[in-house]
Design a protein around this motif. Structure first.
Motif, PDB file in Angstrom:
ATOM      1  N   HIS A 101       0.827  -1.211   0.000  1.00  0.00           N
ATOM      2  CA  HIS A 101       0.000   0.000   0.000  1.00  0.00           C
ATOM      3  C   HIS A 101       0.863   1.264   0.000  1.00  0.00           C
ATOM      4  O   HIS A 101       2.052   1.212   0.299  1.00  0.00           O
ATOM      5  CB  HIS A 101      -0.832   0.074   1.298  1.00  0.00           C
ATOM      6  CG  HIS A 101      -1.697  -1.095   1.569  1.00  0.00           C
ATOM      7  ND1 HIS A 101      -3.028  -1.133   1.239  1.00  0.00           N
ATOM      8  CD2 HIS A 101      -1.436  -2.293   2.177  1.00  0.00           C
ATOM      9  CE1 HIS A 101      -3.561  -2.293   1.629  1.00  0.00           C
ATOM     10  NE2 HIS A 101      -2.609  -3.024   2.196  1.00  0.00           N
ATOM     11  N   HIS A 106      -2.368  -3.440  -3.436  1.00  0.00           N
ATOM     12  CA  HIS A 106      -3.725  -3.345  -2.899  1.00  0.00           C
ATOM     13  C   HIS A 106      -4.765  -3.365  -4.028  1.00  0.00           C
ATOM     14  O   HIS A 106      -5.827  -3.965  -3.910  1.00  0.00           O
ATOM     15  CB  HIS A 106      -3.834  -2.057  -2.064  1.00  0.00           C
ATOM     16  CG  HIS A 106      -5.103  -1.914  -1.299  1.00  0.00           C
ATOM     17  ND1 HIS A 106      -5.452  -0.746  -0.681  1.00  0.00           N
ATOM     18  CD2 HIS A 106      -6.115  -2.781  -1.043  1.00  0.00           C
ATOM     19  CE1 HIS A 106      -6.626  -0.901  -0.086  1.00  0.00           C
ATOM     20  NE2 HIS A 106      -7.049  -2.128  -0.291  1.00  0.00           N
ATOM     21  N   CYS A 123      -4.492   2.375  -4.990  1.00  0.00           N
ATOM     22  CA  CYS A 123      -3.385   2.053  -4.089  1.00  0.00           C
ATOM     23  C   CYS A 123      -2.562   0.893  -4.670  1.00  0.00           C
ATOM     24  O   CYS A 123      -3.158  -0.064  -5.155  1.00  0.00           O
ATOM     25  CB  CYS A 123      -3.972   1.680  -2.727  1.00  0.00           C
ATOM     26  SG  CYS A 123      -2.750   1.338  -1.462  1.00  0.00           S
TER      27      CYS A 123
HETATM   28 ZN    ZN Z   1      -3.966   0.352   0.146  1.00  0.00          ZN
END
Ligand code: ZN
Length: 177
Positions: free
Chosen positions: A43, A152, A160
């Protein structure tokens, strides 16, 4: 079996500041996670980047406060935060279920680099810290040696960890979208 040249992960562990070392808040609840986990999810915080320990501590506290106060979570959502100071800031750690990727929280380590990496990469210190943290987790038995690395966005509808960082991740060992 593909036989392509891959970037090798560095050996050993990065500098990891425990929650108490960086002055983070204790969790208000915790669910134990069984290890080793098969996934590593990457992330970005999409917040302010930091390149000194004091600035990164401040950012880590800000992310934790947001997750606990605004989201109402037990702790910061990620397993670990990483700064452009090259240090790792413990979140839920290796052995607690996180809150960073629905359907993957129970079987992954979630690593978030502090900053926004849509149009630039994290600096070399942060990239090396992430790679080192992954190999550290494998060597300590918290991450399976056959783990799959994902961004992500591969598991949730999100941008992300940012376009530029995501494109970099694709060249790392064991990445699979
Ligand atoms: Zn994330």
């Amino acid at each position: 079996m593909q036989n392509r040249t891959e970037i090798q992960l560095p050996k050993g562990c990065p500098t990891i500041l425990t929650k108490s070392q960086w002055g983070g808040r204790a969790p208000t609840c915790r669910t134990a996670m069984s290890t080793p986990v098969p996934y590593v999810i990457i992330h970005h915080t999409e917040g302010t980047a930091c390149s000194s320990q004091s600035a990164c501590v401040s950012q880590a506290k800000s992310v934790q406060n947001y997750h606990m106060n605004s989201n109402g979570w037990c702790d910061v959502g990620y397993s670990f935060l990483v700064g452009e100071d090259g240090r790792v800031y413990e979140g839920r750690g290796w052995t607690s279920v996180g809150a960073h990727a629905p359907d993957y929280n129970k079987n992954s380590i979630g690593i978030s680099v502090m900053g926004s990496f849509t149009s630039k990469n994290p600096n070399t210190a942060a990239l090396n810290a992430v790679k080192s943290l992954i190999s550290c987790g494998v060597s300590k038995g918290y991450i399976k040696s056959t783990y799959t690395l994902k961004g992500h966005r591969n598991v949730t509808a999100t941008d992300c960890p940012g376009n530029t960082f995501y494109n970099t991740l694709k060249s790392w060992p064991r990445f699979k979208a």
